[in-house]
Design a protein around this motif. Structure first.
Motif, PDB file in Angstrom:
ATOM      1  N   THR A  80       0.818  -1.135   0.249  1.00 39.60           N
ATOM      2  CA  THR A  80      -0.237   0.067  -0.066  1.00 39.60           C
ATOM      3  C   THR A  80       0.703   1.239   0.014  1.00 39.60           C
ATOM      4  O   THR A  80       1.715   1.461   0.731  1.00 39.60           O
ATOM      5  N   LYS A  81       0.436   2.070  -0.647  1.00 38.87           N
ATOM      6  CA  LYS A  81       1.429   3.489  -0.998  1.00 38.87           C
ATOM      7  C   LYS A  81       0.291   4.531  -1.143  1.00 38.87           C
ATOM      8  O   LYS A  81      -0.617   4.527  -1.592  1.00 38.87           O
ATOM      9  N   GLN A  82       0.766   5.470  -0.246  1.00 40.28           N
ATOM     10  CA  GLN A  82       0.055   7.035  -0.343  1.00 40.28           C
ATOM     11  C   GLN A  82       0.740   7.838  -1.138  1.00 40.28           C
ATOM     12  O   GLN A  82       1.789   7.994  -1.034  1.00 40.28           O
ATOM     13  N   THR A  93      -3.178   0.307  -3.653  1.00 39.62           N
ATOM     14  CA  THR A  93      -3.038  -1.018  -3.071  1.00 39.62           C
ATOM     15  C   THR A  93      -2.989  -1.873  -4.098  1.00 39.62           C
ATOM     16  O   THR A  93      -3.694  -2.099  -4.944  1.00 39.62           O
ATOM     17  N   ILE A  94      -1.626  -2.718  -3.950  1.00 41.73           N
ATOM     18  CA  ILE A  94      -1.232  -3.647  -4.970  1.00 41.73           C
ATOM     19  C   ILE A  94      -1.397  -5.196  -4.229  1.00 41.73           C
ATOM     20  O   ILE A  94      -0.568  -5.066  -3.549  1.00 41.73           O
ATOM     21  N   ALA A 101      -5.074  -4.326  -8.402  1.00 38.81           N
ATOM     22  CA  ALA A 101      -4.852  -2.949  -8.005  1.00 38.81           C
ATOM     23  C   ALA A 101      -6.038  -2.033  -7.633  1.00 38.81           C
ATOM     24  O   ALA A 101      -7.008  -2.096  -8.419  1.00 38.81           O
ATOM     25  N   THR A 102      -6.070  -1.408  -6.462  1.00 42.34           N
ATOM     26  CA  THR A 102      -6.987  -0.684  -6.095  1.00 42.34           C
ATOM     27  C   THR A 102      -6.512   0.988  -5.694  1.00 42.34           C
ATOM     28  O   THR A 102      -5.557   0.932  -5.299  1.00 42.34           O
ATOM     29  N   ASP A 147       3.244  -4.161 -13.134  1.00 40.31           N
ATOM     30  CA  ASP A 147       4.334  -4.085 -12.550  1.00 40.31           C
ATOM     31  C   ASP A 147       5.147  -2.732 -12.405  1.00 40.31           C
ATOM     32  O   ASP A 147       5.797  -2.387 -11.714  1.00 40.31           O
ATOM     33  N   GLU A 148       4.593  -1.886 -13.309  1.00 35.15           N
ATOM     34  CA  GLU A 148       4.967  -0.393 -13.253  1.00 35.15           C
ATOM     35  C   GLU A 148       4.032   0.408 -12.299  1.00 35.15           C
ATOM     36  O   GLU A 148       4.683   1.615 -12.125  1.00 35.15           O
ATOM     37  N   LEU A 149       3.192   0.142 -11.720  1.00 39.08           N
ATOM     38  CA  LEU A 149       2.317   1.051 -11.052  1.00 39.08           C
ATOM     39  C   LEU A 149       3.018   1.784  -9.862  1.00 39.08           C
ATOM     40  O   LEU A 149       3.007   3.116  -9.903  1.00 39.08           O
TER      41      LEU A 149
END
Length: 240
Positions: A80-82, A93-94, A101-102, A147-149
């Motif tokens: 999870t990344k903000q 969120t991956i 992905a969300t 994969d690049e998200l």
């Protein structure tokens, strides 16, 4: 009654002296080396992981923009990344195992959440100001690379709101969906309690739609999602 002979006493004394000497020469240096190694590892790893923390489920959270950290967590099941974007704060969120992905946004410019299933090509989005949920099936090539998200999210964050989505998908809502169970539990949970509609992607130029009847979402400033409720003749459905 057993008694100790002088010979036994000498043997026991020799054993005690040698054990003490061995402990001083071997055990204490080993303990010191372990302590030093632990401290050094802590000093080396702390900067690299400073922007990440784990929740009670073991998910990884990040507020940083270092691509090296993304590579470090390449095999993390859920990350999870903000990300700070022009529209506010978005949470990516991956789920690497299920390739889902969300992205969720909560703020003054509107709260919404979109879910992309890279296995099935299903895209589900709920838009809270409109109290509606939309489900679509898209060509996975139309979505950003799974994969690049993380790296794309870092780029958007580093540009501090100066980035415009390089691509936009326009959907037209169609019929209302009464039973969501065939779409899977994730979508059932996402759209629970909201009127849910099927939406299909429209392509082709020129096409016309009523801008006032559209909900436009800027996802991580890399993809625009536009859901339109009314449209006129001239729309073409299908790939370009």
């Amino acid at each position: 009654m057993c008694t100790r002979s002088p010979e036994n006493n000498r043997v026991l004394g020799w054993i005690k002296r040698n054990l003490v000497s061995w402990a001083k020469e071997v055990i204490l240096p080993l303990c010191s080396a372990l302590i030093v190694t632990t401290v050094l590892l802590g000093l080396l790893l702390t900067p690299a992981l400073a922007d990440y923390n784990s929740d009670t489920e073991g998910n990884q959270h990040s507020n940083g923009n270092d691509q090296n950290i993304n590579e470090f967590f390449q095999k993390t099941p859920i990350m999870t990344k903000q990300v700070s974007v022009a529209g506010g704060l978005q949470t990516l969120t991956i789920d690497r195992q299920r390739r889902i992905a969300t992205v969720q946004q909560e703020g003054s410019q509107g709260s919404w959440k979109t879910m992309w299933n890279y296995n099935s090509g299903a895209v589900a989005t709920k838009v809270l100001p409109q109290r509606a949920c939309y489900i679509s099936k898209v060509d996975r090539k139309q979505l950003p690379s799974f994969d690049e998200l993380p790296a794309l999210a870092d780029e958007s964050m580093s540009l501090k709101g100066q980035r415009q989505p390089s691509k936009k998908l326009t959907f037209v809502t169609e019929r209302r969906i009464r039973d969501l169970r065939s779409y899977g539990q994730d979508i059932v949970d996402l759209c629970r309690g909201l009127p849910t509609y099927n939406a299909y992607v429209v392509y082709g130029t020129p096409y016309q739609y009523n801008q006032e009847a559209c909900d436009t979402l800027g996802v991580l400033e890399i993809l625009g999602l536009q859901y339109c409720h009314q449209y006129e003749q001239g729309l073409n459905s299908g790939p370009p």
